[in-house]
Write a protein that holds these residues in place. Structure first.
Motif, mmCIF file in Angstrom:
data_model
loop_
_atom_site.group_PDB
_atom_site.id
_atom_site.type_symbol
_atom_site.label_atom_id
_atom_site.label_comp_id
_atom_site.label_asym_id
_atom_site.label_seq_id
_atom_site.Cartn_x
_atom_site.Cartn_y
_atom_site.Cartn_z
ATOM 1 N N GLY A 143 0.842 -1.192 0.000
ATOM 2 C CA GLY A 143 0.000 0.000 0.000
ATOM 3 C C GLY A 143 0.874 1.237 0.000
ATOM 4 O O GLY A 143 1.903 1.283 0.687
ATOM 5 N N GLU A 144 0.484 2.225 -0.748
ATOM 6 C CA GLU A 144 1.336 3.406 -0.884
ATOM 7 C C GLU A 144 1.453 4.205 0.414
ATOM 8 O O GLU A 144 2.364 5.004 0.571
ATOM 9 C CB GLU A 144 0.808 4.311 -1.996
ATOM 10 C CG GLU A 144 -0.622 4.788 -1.789
ATOM 11 C CD GLU A 144 -1.116 5.610 -2.959
ATOM 12 O OE1 GLU A 144 -1.825 6.600 -2.703
ATOM 13 O OE2 GLU A 144 -0.778 5.264 -4.106
ATOM 14 N N ASN A 145 0.517 3.974 1.354
ATOM 15 C CA ASN A 145 0.561 4.699 2.616
ATOM 16 C C ASN A 145 1.338 3.973 3.716
ATOM 17 O O ASN A 145 1.532 4.532 4.798
ATOM 18 C CB ASN A 145 -0.857 4.969 3.122
ATOM 19 C CG ASN A 145 -1.582 6.000 2.278
ATOM 20 O OD1 ASN A 145 -0.941 6.885 1.704
ATOM 21 N ND2 ASN A 145 -2.895 5.885 2.198
ATOM 22 N N LEU A 200 4.202 2.987 5.870
ATOM 23 C CA LEU A 200 5.514 3.553 6.163
ATOM 24 C C LEU A 200 6.495 2.489 6.645
ATOM 25 O O LEU A 200 7.699 2.619 6.453
ATOM 26 C CB LEU A 200 5.381 4.641 7.232
ATOM 27 C CG LEU A 200 4.430 5.791 6.904
ATOM 28 C CD1 LEU A 200 4.240 6.691 8.125
ATOM 29 C CD2 LEU A 200 4.949 6.596 5.719
ATOM 30 N N THR A 207 1.094 3.494 9.350
ATOM 31 C CA THR A 207 0.643 4.359 8.268
ATOM 32 C C THR A 207 0.401 5.761 8.812
ATOM 33 O O THR A 207 0.294 5.950 10.032
ATOM 34 C CB THR A 207 -0.665 3.830 7.636
ATOM 35 O OG1 THR A 207 -1.687 3.799 8.649
ATOM 36 C CG2 THR A 207 -0.476 2.440 7.059
ATOM 37 N N PRO A 208 0.304 6.765 7.961
ATOM 38 C CA PRO A 208 -0.070 8.095 8.441
ATOM 39 C C PRO A 208 -1.447 8.071 9.100
ATOM 40 O O PRO A 208 -2.327 7.297 8.703
ATOM 41 C CB PRO A 208 -0.088 8.938 7.159
ATOM 42 C CG PRO A 208 0.805 8.212 6.212
ATOM 43 C CD PRO A 208 0.606 6.755 6.515
ATOM 44 N N THR A 259 -5.169 8.850 10.015
ATOM 45 C CA THR A 259 -6.303 9.282 9.182
ATOM 46 C C THR A 259 -7.545 9.619 9.994
ATOM 47 O O THR A 259 -8.370 10.423 9.552
ATOM 48 C CB THR A 259 -6.673 8.190 8.156
ATOM 49 O OG1 THR A 259 -6.973 6.968 8.845
ATOM 50 C CG2 THR A 259 -5.545 7.976 7.170
ATOM 51 N N LYS A 285 10.869 6.806 5.442
ATOM 52 C CA LYS A 285 9.523 7.362 5.330
ATOM 53 C C LYS A 285 9.008 7.908 6.655
ATOM 54 O O LYS A 285 8.158 8.796 6.678
ATOM 55 C CB LYS A 285 8.562 6.280 4.808
ATOM 56 C CG LYS A 285 8.827 5.818 3.382
ATOM 57 C CD LYS A 285 7.812 4.761 2.978
ATOM 58 C CE LYS A 285 8.043 4.280 1.559
ATOM 59 N NZ LYS A 285 7.048 3.237 1.172
ATOM 60 N N TYR A 289 7.814 12.216 10.354
ATOM 61 C CA TYR A 289 6.759 12.106 11.348
ATOM 62 C C TYR A 289 7.279 12.136 12.780
ATOM 63 O O TYR A 289 6.517 12.453 13.701
ATOM 64 C CB TYR A 289 5.962 10.809 11.148
ATOM 65 C CG TYR A 289 5.201 10.781 9.847
ATOM 66 C CD1 TYR A 289 3.900 11.290 9.766
ATOM 67 C CD2 TYR A 289 5.759 10.241 8.700
ATOM 68 C CE1 TYR A 289 3.186 11.256 8.573
ATOM 69 C CE2 TYR A 289 5.068 10.191 7.502
ATOM 70 C CZ TYR A 289 3.791 10.712 7.441
ATOM 71 O OH TYR A 289 3.086 10.680 6.256
#
Length: 276
Positions: A229-231, A233, A246-247, A249, A270, A274
Motif C-alpha cells: 500500500g502506498e501509505n 511507512l 501508516t499516516p 487518518t 519514510k 513524522y
C-alpha cells in the motif's frame, strides 16, 4: 525537573565519546521511556542523571542542582533502582528502618499497601527472597520514597506475568503530579501503557524525543493481511498477517512502541518526517 545541555561524556581519554552535545529537558508529572539497543548508552545516561557519573563537558541539572555534587538536599529527592543490585541479610522491616529516614516524604502506609499487593512478608530476610521478590520489594520501596525523580533500569526483569501486571497498576496509581519517572527497558510491552514520552538512543544520540500524544496524532498502528500500500511507512510480519505503520487518518491511535522502535532503528526513511 531534568535539564541536560550539550552533554559530552567519555569513560576515558582513550575512548571515543559516548555522548556528544546531547540535550533534552523533562518536566515533572510524566513517565518517560528510555529505549535503545544494547550499548546505546542508556544505563550510562541514567547514571549521569542520578550523579553516579560526571559529565566530561556540558551540564546535567536535576531540580536546578548538579547531581554529581552529591548534595544531600538533592539525593533525598532521587531514587535509582539499577538492573543489578545486592540485598543485605536483613528483614524488610530492618531495611525500611535503616533507609526510610533518608527520604523526607517516605510513605509507610503506601509501602504497606504495596507489599501486600506484591505478596511480600515484611519479616523475611531479603537474601532469602527470589530475584523477582527482591525486585518487587525494591520497586515498592522506591515508590514509597515519593522522590521527585524515580529512575528504573529494567524494572520488570525477573518479574512473572502477574507481577508485571501489578507493577503497571501500582506505578499508575502511586505517583504524584510533582514526580518524574524514567524507565529504561528492553521489555517495551511491559510498560507501554504507562509511558507518556519516549526517548530513543542510538550510538549516543537521540533518534527520537516525542510525546506519545504527538505520535498518536501523526501515525496509525494496525494489523493487516498485506504489507502493501502506498501509505504503508513500515511493516513487520506477524502470525496471521502484518503489523503496519501508516499516516494517521482518523485522529486517534494506540501507539505500538515496540513496532515504532523497530521501524526507527531499522532506518525507515519514510518515518523521519513524522518523528523528527
Amino acid at each position: 525537573m531534568v535539564s541536560i545541555k550539550d552533554l559530552k561524556f567519555r569513560y576515558s581519554k582513550r575512548q571515543s565519546p559516548l555522548f556528544e552535545e546531547l540535550s533534552f529537558e523533562l518536566p515533572s508529572g510524566s513517565i518517560v521511556g528510555l529505549l535503545g539497543k544494547n550499548g546505546a548508552g542508556k544505563t550510562s545516561l541514567l547514571k549521569l542523571m542520578v550523579g553516579l557519573l560526571k559529565p566530561t563537558e556540558g551540564s546535567v541539572r536535576i531540580l536546578d542542582q548538579q547531581p554529581s555534587a552529591r548534595q544531600a538536599s538533592l539525593l533525598q529527592e532521587i531514587y535509582f533502582l539499577p538492573e543489578e543490585f545486592h540485598q543485605p541479610s536483613i528483614s524488610i522491616r530492618k531495611f525500611v528502618k535503616a533507609n526510610a529516614g533518608f527520604y523526607p516524604r517516605f510513605d509507610k502506609e503506601l509501602l504497606k499497601r504495596l507489599l501486600a499487593d506484591f505478596e511480600l512478608p515484611d519479616n523475611k530476610q531479603l537474601n532469602q527472597f527470589s530475584y523477582g521478590q527482591k525486585k518487587k520489594f525494591l520497586i515498592a520501596f522506591a515508590l514509597s520514597t515519593k522522590c521527585r525523580l524515580l529512575v528504573f533500569d529494567e524494572p520488570t526483569n525477573g518479574l512473572d506475568i502477574p507481577s508485571k501486571a501489578i507493577f503497571r497498576r501500582v506505578m499508575a496509581g502511586s505517583l504524584d503530579e510533582d514526580q518524574l519517572v524514567i524507565i529504561s527497558t528492553h521489555q517495551v510491552r511491559d510498560v507501554e501503557n504507562l509511558i507518556d514520552r519516549v526517548l530513543m538512543l542510538e550510538q549516543g544520540k537521540f533518534i527520537m524525543q516525542k510525546d506519545l500524544h504527538d505520535i498518536a496524532s501523526k501515525l496509525q498502528f494496525a494489523t493487516t493481511s498485506t504489507p502493501h500500500g502506498e501509505n504503508v511507512l513500515y511493516h513487520e510480519m506477524v502470525p496471521g498477517g502484518y503489523k503496519v505503520i501508516t499516516p494517521q487518518t482518523d485522529g486517534s491511535s494506540s501507539v505500538d512502541i515496540e513496532l515504532l522502535f523497530n521501524a526507527i532503528s531499522n532506518g525507515s526513511e519514510k518515518l523521519k518526517e513524522y518523528v523528527k
